[in-house]
Design a protein around this motif. Sequence first.
Motif, PDB file in Angstrom:
ATOM      1  N   ASP A 315       0.837  -1.317   0.054  1.00  0.00           N
ATOM      2  CA  ASP A 315       0.030  -0.101  -0.066  1.00  0.00           C
ATOM      3  C   ASP A 315       0.642   1.145  -0.016  1.00  0.00           C
ATOM      4  OD1 ASP A 315      -2.644  -1.722   0.305  1.00  0.00           O
ATOM      5  OD2 ASP A 315      -1.598  -1.975   2.319  1.00  0.00           O
ATOM      6  N   ARG A 316       2.014   0.963   0.736  1.00  0.00           N
ATOM      7  CA  ARG A 316       3.156   2.426   0.543  1.00  0.00           C
ATOM      8  C   ARG A 316       4.327   1.881   0.150  1.00  0.00           C
ATOM      9  NH1 ARG A 316       0.839   6.434   4.719  1.00  0.00           N
ATOM     10  NH2 ARG A 316       2.536   7.354   3.885  1.00  0.00           N
ATOM     11  N   LEU A 317       5.216   2.525  -0.414  1.00  0.00           N
ATOM     12  CA  LEU A 317       6.418   2.249  -0.671  1.00  0.00           C
ATOM     13  C   LEU A 317       7.443   3.327  -0.625  1.00  0.00           C
ATOM     14  CD1 LEU A 317       7.343   0.104  -3.667  1.00  0.00           C
ATOM     15  CD2 LEU A 317       8.498   2.062  -3.605  1.00  0.00           C
ATOM     16  N   SER A 318       8.575   2.912  -0.153  1.00  0.00           N
ATOM     17  CA  SER A 318       9.923   3.865  -0.200  1.00  0.00           C
ATOM     18  C   SER A 318      11.094   3.378  -1.154  1.00  0.00           C
ATOM     19  CB  SER A 318      10.318   4.093   1.185  1.00  0.00           C
ATOM     20  OG  SER A 318       9.466   4.441   2.040  1.00  0.00           O
ATOM     21  N   PHE A 319      11.676   4.223  -1.826  1.00  0.00           N
ATOM     22  CA  PHE A 319      12.821   3.670  -2.380  1.00  0.00           C
ATOM     23  C   PHE A 319      13.928   3.473  -1.273  1.00  0.00           C
ATOM     24  CE2 PHE A 319      10.845   6.794  -5.552  1.00  0.00           C
ATOM     25  CZ  PHE A 319      10.254   5.725  -6.374  1.00  0.00           C
ATOM     26  N   TYR A 320      14.865   2.284  -1.538  1.00  0.00           N
ATOM     27  CA  TYR A 320      15.765   2.051  -0.385  1.00  0.00           C
ATOM     28  C   TYR A 320      16.928   1.954  -1.547  1.00  0.00           C
ATOM     29  CZ  TYR A 320      18.380  -0.399   3.374  1.00  0.00           C
ATOM     30  OH  TYR A 320      19.384  -0.734   4.083  1.00  0.00           O
ATOM     31  N   THR A 321      17.832   2.921  -1.205  1.00  0.00           N
ATOM     32  CA  THR A 321      19.134   3.146  -1.557  1.00  0.00           C
ATOM     33  C   THR A 321      20.424   3.467  -0.709  1.00  0.00           C
ATOM     34  OG1 THR A 321      19.286   5.568  -2.131  1.00  0.00           O
ATOM     35  CG2 THR A 321      18.039   4.110  -3.676  1.00  0.00           C
ATOM     36  N   THR A 322      21.497   2.617  -1.084  1.00  0.00           N
ATOM     37  CA  THR A 322      22.529   2.894  -0.575  1.00  0.00           C
ATOM     38  C   THR A 322      23.648   3.645  -1.123  1.00  0.00           C
ATOM     39  OG1 THR A 322      23.659   0.875  -0.887  1.00  0.00           O
ATOM     40  CG2 THR A 322      22.308   0.944   1.227  1.00  0.00           C
ATOM     41  N   TYR A 323      23.223   4.515  -2.236  1.00  0.00           N
ATOM     42  CA  TYR A 323      24.230   5.318  -2.953  1.00  0.00           C
ATOM     43  C   TYR A 323      23.707   6.528  -3.231  1.00  0.00           C
ATOM     44  CZ  TYR A 323      20.667   3.676  -6.155  1.00  0.00           C
ATOM     45  OH  TYR A 323      19.332   3.197  -6.926  1.00  0.00           O
ATOM     46  N   ASP A 324      24.514   7.626  -3.639  1.00  0.00           N
ATOM     47  CA  ASP A 324      24.082   8.821  -3.837  1.00  0.00           C
ATOM     48  C   ASP A 324      23.326   9.101  -5.132  1.00  0.00           C
ATOM     49  OD1 ASP A 324      24.786   9.694  -1.169  1.00  0.00           O
ATOM     50  OD2 ASP A 324      26.954  10.119  -2.365  1.00  0.00           O
ATOM     51  N   THR A 325      21.984   9.747  -4.927  1.00  0.00           N
ATOM     52  CA  THR A 325      21.229  10.169  -6.370  1.00  0.00           C
ATOM     53  C   THR A 325      20.874  11.771  -6.336  1.00  0.00           C
ATOM     54  OG1 THR A 325      19.395   9.302  -5.447  1.00  0.00           O
ATOM     55  CG2 THR A 325      20.759   7.864  -6.732  1.00  0.00           C
ATOM     56  N   GLU A 326      20.491  12.153  -7.230  1.00  0.00           N
ATOM     57  CA  GLU A 326      19.854  13.385  -7.298  1.00  0.00           C
ATOM     58  C   GLU A 326      18.247  13.241  -7.109  1.00  0.00           C
ATOM     59  OE1 GLU A 326      20.961  16.318  -7.411  1.00  0.00           O
ATOM     60  OE2 GLU A 326      23.069  15.514  -7.316  1.00  0.00           O
ATOM     61  N   PRO A 327      17.528  14.089  -6.570  1.00  0.00           N
ATOM     62  CA  PRO A 327      15.894  14.001  -6.336  1.00  0.00           C
ATOM     63  C   PRO A 327      15.304  13.809  -7.524  1.00  0.00           C
ATOM     64  CG  PRO A 327      16.975  15.834  -4.865  1.00  0.00           C
ATOM     65  CD  PRO A 327      18.144  15.292  -5.697  1.00  0.00           C
ATOM     66  N   GLU A 328      15.840  14.513  -8.612  1.00  0.00           N
ATOM     67  CA  GLU A 328      15.162  14.423  -9.954  1.00  0.00           C
ATOM     68  C   GLU A 328      15.233  13.143 -10.511  1.00  0.00           C
ATOM     69  OE1 GLU A 328      16.049  18.503  -8.853  1.00  0.00           O
ATOM     70  OE2 GLU A 328      17.458  16.566  -9.126  1.00  0.00           O
ATOM     71  N   VAL A 329      16.002  12.263 -10.195  1.00  0.00           N
ATOM     72  CA  VAL A 329      16.097  10.853 -10.714  1.00  0.00           C
ATOM     73  C   VAL A 329      14.748   9.906 -10.505  1.00  0.00           C
ATOM     74  CG1 VAL A 329      17.134   8.571 -10.417  1.00  0.00           C
ATOM     75  CG2 VAL A 329      18.544  10.709 -10.588  1.00  0.00           C
ATOM     76  N   TRP A 330      14.124  10.429  -9.070  1.00  0.00           N
ATOM     77  CA  TRP A 330      12.983   9.621  -8.879  1.00  0.00           C
ATOM     78  C   TRP A 330      11.844  10.177  -9.240  1.00  0.00           C
ATOM     79  CZ3 TRP A 330      15.065   5.156  -7.081  1.00  0.00           C
ATOM     80  CH2 TRP A 330      16.136   5.226  -6.829  1.00  0.00           C
ATOM     81  N   GLN A 331      11.837  11.338  -9.604  1.00  0.00           N
ATOM     82  CA  GLN A 331      10.313  12.172  -9.944  1.00  0.00           C
ATOM     83  C   GLN A 331       9.203  11.235 -10.874  1.00  0.00           C
ATOM     84  OE1 GLN A 331       9.862  14.487  -7.798  1.00  0.00           O
ATOM     85  NE2 GLN A 331       8.107  14.903  -8.733  1.00  0.00           N
ATOM     86  N   PRO A 332       9.850  11.105 -12.113  1.00  0.00           N
ATOM     87  CA  PRO A 332       9.168  10.187 -13.180  1.00  0.00           C
ATOM     88  C   PRO A 332       8.480   9.148 -12.430  1.00  0.00           C
ATOM     89  CG  PRO A 332      11.085  10.593 -13.910  1.00  0.00           C
ATOM     90  CD  PRO A 332      11.277  11.073 -12.518  1.00  0.00           C
ATOM     91  N   ALA A 333       9.280   8.317 -11.598  1.00  0.00           N
ATOM     92  CA  ALA A 333       8.458   6.887 -10.937  1.00  0.00           C
ATOM     93  C   ALA A 333       7.419   7.563  -9.700  1.00  0.00           C
ATOM     94  CB  ALA A 333       9.519   6.174 -10.154  1.00  0.00           C
ATOM     95  N   LEU A 334       8.033   8.548  -9.204  1.00  0.00           N
ATOM     96  CA  LEU A 334       7.101   9.020  -8.070  1.00  0.00           C
ATOM     97  C   LEU A 334       5.871   9.648  -8.841  1.00  0.00           C
ATOM     98  CD1 LEU A 334       6.431  10.273  -5.105  1.00  0.00           C
ATOM     99  CD2 LEU A 334       7.588  12.418  -5.842  1.00  0.00           C
ATOM    100  N   GLU A 335       5.730  10.497  -9.775  1.00  0.00           N
ATOM    101  CA  GLU A 335       4.323  11.177 -10.327  1.00  0.00           C
ATOM    102  C   GLU A 335       3.624   9.886 -10.898  1.00  0.00           C
ATOM    103  OE1 GLU A 335       5.679  13.885 -12.985  1.00  0.00           O
ATOM    104  OE2 GLU A 335       6.355  15.203 -11.330  1.00  0.00           O
ATOM    105  N   GLU A 336       4.195   8.924 -11.540  1.00  0.00           N
ATOM    106  CA  GLU A 336       3.593   7.573 -12.002  1.00  0.00           C
ATOM    107  C   GLU A 336       2.645   6.822 -10.961  1.00  0.00           C
ATOM    108  OE1 GLU A 336       4.148   4.088 -15.168  1.00  0.00           O
ATOM    109  OE2 GLU A 336       5.455   5.808 -15.302  1.00  0.00           O
ATOM    110  N   LEU A 337       3.626   6.626  -9.826  1.00  0.00           N
ATOM    111  CA  LEU A 337       3.036   5.819  -9.049  1.00  0.00           C
ATOM    112  C   LEU A 337       2.171   6.099  -7.817  1.00  0.00           C
ATOM    113  CD1 LEU A 337       6.551   3.744  -8.144  1.00  0.00           C
ATOM    114  CD2 LEU A 337       4.537   2.682  -9.113  1.00  0.00           C
TER     115      LEU A 337
END
Length: 339
Positions: A315-337
Amino acid sequence: MKMDGKLSTSGAAEVVSQAVEHERRGYSGLWSSESKHDPFLPLLLAAEHTERLEVGTAIALAFARSPMQLAYTAHDLQSYSGGRFTLGLGSQIKPHIERRFSMPWSRPAARMREYISALKAIWSTWNDGTRLDFRGDFYSHTLMTPFFAPPPAPGGAPKVFLAAVGEAMTRTAGEVADGLLCHGFTTERYLREVTLPTIETGLASSGRKRSDFTVSHLLLTATGRTEEEMADAVSATRRQIAFYGSTPAYRAVLELHGWGELGDELHALSTSRREDRWEAMGTLIDDDVLNAFAVVAEPDRLAAEISRRYGSLVDRLSFYTTYDTEPEVWQPALEELRD
């Protein structure tokens, strides 16, 4: 599904900026964790500087505190946030509870069941005016005078989510909690064949349905905009899977897939004297294991792959990463999900 973020700093100014940014980008919630810092203090700042963002702990250690102590903290955060707080709890393991916190440890699933029941009894006293008379095998709370009783919290008692991997703790979540915090060391198959049926058993014993319960997943995710970024993300994710796989308590997940011997190899390496043991452990995680525990995809393919594998499970989901990324990387998936 609801999409959540994770606080990655303890600095006051950074906490505020991250909270504001997560709300602006459209995340539903923001979680803090307990490792090197207190998990609750940053959430007060996050709640103060946002309007709709839910805040919660993923996780706070239950057995390091008495139920009464934690009840006050959670009740205050629920009040200060205007009803936007979720208390995510975990048990930790025996050495940390006994040797780091000098607190008692025994029968963790049974203790956690009673712990959450005690919290709810205390909150009922404050929010509904019921007489406090909780008596259990591990905890007893029978005294509450008006001087020590806070006023009711907006929205009532906070929701309680419980982190679990093993079947006993997972069943406990279904019995007494409002949601489950799935560990990052979880596969789609383990969720479908073990976790969710166990939750259903717990829910049935408490007279509830799956719709009364929230499953939140911290999903290992490897993505990047370039070949170099993807390679770094995959390498870091392999190491994180290896780290968790070396822990005997999580062996059941590996065994479901027929990878029990991998757990033995990882544990042996983790306890060896090799200086490069953590790097070496990562090389043991082949593509089959990697793709079972993580979603590996470019940013524009991420949402479709997550939906295909987990859309009907969580029902809820968080991206789990152990590496550095820019916030913009996740925006397409965030908006679609997101909902």
